[in-house]
Motif scaffolding. Sequence first.
Motif, mmCIF file in Angstrom:
data_model
loop_
_atom_site.group_PDB
_atom_site.id
_atom_site.type_symbol
_atom_site.label_atom_id
_atom_site.label_comp_id
_atom_site.label_asym_id
_atom_site.label_seq_id
_atom_site.Cartn_x
_atom_site.Cartn_y
_atom_site.Cartn_z
ATOM 1 N N GLU A 2 33.844 -26.494 15.557
ATOM 2 C CA GLU A 2 34.212 -25.497 14.561
ATOM 3 C C GLU A 2 34.346 -24.140 15.229
ATOM 4 O O GLU A 2 33.705 -23.879 16.250
ATOM 5 N N PRO A 3 35.183 -23.260 14.670
ATOM 6 C CA PRO A 3 35.342 -21.929 15.260
ATOM 7 C C PRO A 3 34.017 -21.203 15.412
ATOM 8 O O PRO A 3 33.799 -20.484 16.378
ATOM 9 N N MET A 6 32.124 -21.669 18.653
ATOM 10 C CA MET A 6 32.623 -20.927 19.800
ATOM 11 C C MET A 6 32.150 -19.478 19.770
ATOM 12 O O MET A 6 32.074 -18.845 20.780
ATOM 13 N N GLU A 10 35.266 -15.447 20.770
ATOM 14 C CA GLU A 10 35.778 -16.498 21.662
ATOM 15 C C GLU A 10 36.906 -17.276 20.998
ATOM 16 O O GLU A 10 37.887 -17.626 21.648
ATOM 17 N N TYR A 11 36.752 -17.545 19.693
ATOM 18 C CA TYR A 11 37.777 -18.290 18.973
ATOM 19 C C TYR A 11 39.067 -17.492 18.897
ATOM 20 O O TYR A 11 40.151 -18.020 19.181
ATOM 21 N N VAL A 37 43.387 -25.612 21.026
ATOM 22 C CA VAL A 37 42.158 -24.844 21.226
ATOM 23 C C VAL A 37 40.938 -25.757 21.158
ATOM 24 O O VAL A 37 39.924 -25.495 21.798
ATOM 25 N N ALA A 39 39.359 -26.460 18.271
ATOM 26 C CA ALA A 39 38.438 -25.985 17.229
ATOM 27 C C ALA A 39 39.228 -25.488 16.029
ATOM 28 O O ALA A 39 40.374 -25.067 16.158
ATOM 29 N N GLY A 40 38.578 -25.532 14.875
ATOM 30 C CA GLY A 40 39.182 -24.997 13.658
ATOM 31 C C GLY A 40 40.321 -25.861 13.163
ATOM 32 O O GLY A 40 40.444 -27.028 13.501
ATOM 33 N N GLN A 44 42.325 -21.526 9.900
ATOM 34 C CA GLN A 44 41.615 -20.628 10.811
ATOM 35 C C GLN A 44 42.583 -19.978 11.791
ATOM 36 O O GLN A 44 42.490 -18.781 12.080
#
Length: 104
Positions: A2-3, A6, A10-11, A37, A39-40, A44
Motif C-alpha cells: 500500500e502507498p 512506502m 516515497e510514494y 510502482v 503500490a497503490g 492513488q
Amino acid sequence: MEPEEMGPEEYVEAVLDAVEGIPPGRVLSYGDVAELVGAGGPRQVGRVMSLHGGAVPWWRVIRADGSPPPGHEIRALEEYRVEGTPLRPDGRRVDMRRARWDGR
C-alpha cells in the motif's frame, strides 16, 4: 504493498519517477503506473498526479480506455500529436493497444 507502507513522500516520488520514465509517444494507464510502482492503485496514482504531476509528462498517464486526463483533453491531444502518440480513429483517445508502454 500500500502507498502508506512506502511513506507518502516515497510514494509520490516513486509515481513521479515512473511517469518521467515513460518515453515520448507512449502512455500508461493510472493502473499501469500503480503496477510499475508496486503500490497503490489507479486512484492513488491519480491523486498524486493531480497534486504533484505538473512537472512531469502528465499527458502520458491516461484512463484505461485511452481518454486523456479529465479537464486537460485539449492540451494532452496537442502533446500526443507533437510526440506522435497513436490515436484512435476518433482522434480524441489514445490507441492503447499501440501506445501502451511495456515498462522496459
